[in-house]
Design an enzyme around this catalytic site. Sequence first.
Site, PDB file in Angstrom:
ATOM      1  CB  SER A  55      35.583  42.464  37.014  1.00 19.09           C
ATOM      2  OG  SER A  55      36.892  42.661  37.519  1.00 19.09           O
ATOM      3  CG  HIS A  63      36.696  39.609  33.749  1.00 16.88           C
ATOM      4  ND1 HIS A  63      36.973  39.296  32.433  1.00 16.88           N
ATOM      5  CD2 HIS A  63      37.445  40.710  34.033  1.00 16.88           C
ATOM      6  CE1 HIS A  63      37.842  40.164  31.934  1.00 16.88           C
ATOM      7  NE2 HIS A  63      38.145  41.042  32.894  1.00 16.88           N
ATOM      8  CG  ASP A  85      40.243  42.373  35.623  1.00 24.32           C
ATOM      9  OD1 ASP A  85      40.361  42.241  34.396  1.00 24.32           O
ATOM     10  OD2 ASP A  85      39.214  42.805  36.163  1.00 24.32           O
ATOM     11  CG  MET A 129      45.883  44.239  36.431  1.00 30.54           C
ATOM     12  SD  MET A 129      45.264  45.849  36.942  1.00 30.54           S
ATOM     13  CE  MET A 129      43.507  45.639  36.637  1.00 30.54           C
ATOM     14  CG  HIS A 177      41.553  41.068  31.019  1.00 29.44           C
ATOM     15  ND1 HIS A 177      40.920  42.256  31.325  1.00 29.44           N
ATOM     16  CD2 HIS A 177      42.419  41.355  30.013  1.00 29.44           C
ATOM     17  CE1 HIS A 177      41.393  43.214  30.549  1.00 29.44           C
ATOM     18  NE2 HIS A 177      42.302  42.701  29.746  1.00 29.44           N
ATOM     19  CG  MET A 191      44.941  43.847  31.621  1.00 30.59           C
ATOM     20  SD  MET A 191      43.816  44.701  32.744  1.00 30.59           S
ATOM     21  CE  MET A 191      43.208  43.294  33.665  1.00 30.59           C
ATOM     22  CG  MET A 234      40.701  46.534  27.169  1.00 30.12           C
ATOM     23  SD  MET A 234      40.029  45.668  28.609  1.00 30.12           S
ATOM     24  CE  MET A 234      40.065  46.943  29.882  1.00 30.12           C
ATOM     25  CG  ASP A 253      37.055  44.442  31.220  1.00 32.03           C
ATOM     26  OD1 ASP A 253      36.475  44.963  32.193  1.00 32.03           O
ATOM     27  OD2 ASP A 253      38.138  43.824  31.320  1.00 32.03           O
TER      28      ASP A 253
HETATM   29  C1  DX5 Z   1      40.219  47.059  34.080  1.00 33.66           C
HETATM   30  C2  DX5 Z   1      39.722  45.640  34.223  1.00 33.66           C
HETATM   31  C3  DX5 Z   1      38.264  45.509  34.392  1.00 33.66           C
HETATM   32  C4  DX5 Z   1      37.684  46.152  35.603  1.00 33.66           C
HETATM   33  C5  DX5 Z   1      36.284  46.537  35.273  1.00 33.66           C
HETATM   34  O1  DX5 Z   1      41.541  47.060  33.705  1.00 33.66           O
HETATM   35  O2  DX5 Z   1      40.078  44.881  33.075  1.00 33.66           O
HETATM   36  O3  DX5 Z   1      37.855  44.141  34.313  1.00 33.66           O
HETATM   37  O4  DX5 Z   1      37.684  45.358  36.740  1.00 33.66           O
HETATM   38  O5  DX5 Z   1      35.778  47.263  36.339  1.00 33.66           O
HETATM   39  P1  DX5 Z   1      34.518  48.224  36.223  1.00 33.66           P
HETATM   40  O6  DX5 Z   1      33.376  47.397  35.741  1.00 33.66           O
HETATM   41  O7  DX5 Z   1      34.361  48.733  37.596  1.00 33.66           O
HETATM   42  O8  DX5 Z   1      34.877  49.291  35.211  1.00 33.66           O
HETATM   43 ZN    ZN Z   2      39.254  42.829  32.780  1.00 33.52          ZN
END
Ligand code: DX5
Ligand code: ZN
Length: 258
Positions: A23, A48, A50, A52, A81, A83, A171, A205
């Site tokens: 990620s 990956h 993320d 948000m 991903h 969110m 998740m 994840d």
């Molecule tokens: C959290 C993200 C993850 C995050 C994972 O909302 O979707 O992808 O970056 O990070 P680690 O592996 O540090 O838990």
């Molecule tokens: Zn993620």
Amino acid sequence: MARVPMPKRSAGHDRPAATIAPSILSADFARLAEECKRMVDLGADWLHVDVMDGHFVPNLTIGAPVVASLRKHTDAFLDCHLMVSNPEQWVKDFAKAGADMYTFHLEAAAGPGPDDWHALSPDAPHQAVVDLCHGIRAAHMHVGIAIKPSTPPELVAPYVAEGLVDMVLVMTVEPGFGGQSFMPQAVAKAAFLRNKFPDLNIQVDGGLAPNTIDRAAEAGANVIVAGSAVFGAADPAAVMKTLKSSVATAASSGKPAH
Ligand code: DX5
Ligand code: ZN
């Protein structure tokens, strides 16, 4: 150079290939292209991303412009991903930016209200979710559906059964931040899905690391996201190798997911 494809569903009983997706949330954003290249050179299968929006989750990260910039520097599979609330709003932008996978949250797809997801049923697909899956495919991206730790896995099954989904993301932390602790109880949902859909890509994840991977692998996950455990490691290649071999060992054990 051709972009990297995702592992094919085997349309049978075989678990798809072990896939490691660092990620980039844990990367140094000021040196993103370099960090991504380093991870791919060290053995990452996907990257990956993320996304948000400060609304669906209490954090803000990056959007399609960053994906478009990154795409100029890498051929890697960009596993995005989302969110975000209103996930249908960004499909075209991410497709244009060069995203390969568009994973939206089931809880956000049934409507804009925080409680709209209660309209989802395990018995029949919800039209808004079906339309979103079709829209993502029409935009030439793979379809992922993510579920939060409190969302029952039965609710995602109708879309997988209808062949609308390339991957389900279970998740293993509450979405929003990297570096949180793995929630072992969440992996039961991966096991439910693995036993129902032997050839589905199942991603986990949140909090995945060498000391938590075995639980996720035994539950049948084959696509592993890891942020802090990989980017924070002195030897990221060794960590990725450990994660991958745990998945491969569980897959070849012949034991049912649990
Ligand atoms: C959290 C993200 C993850 C995050 C994972 O909302 O979707 O992808 O970056 O990070 P680690 O592996 O540090 O838990
Ligand atoms: Zn993620």
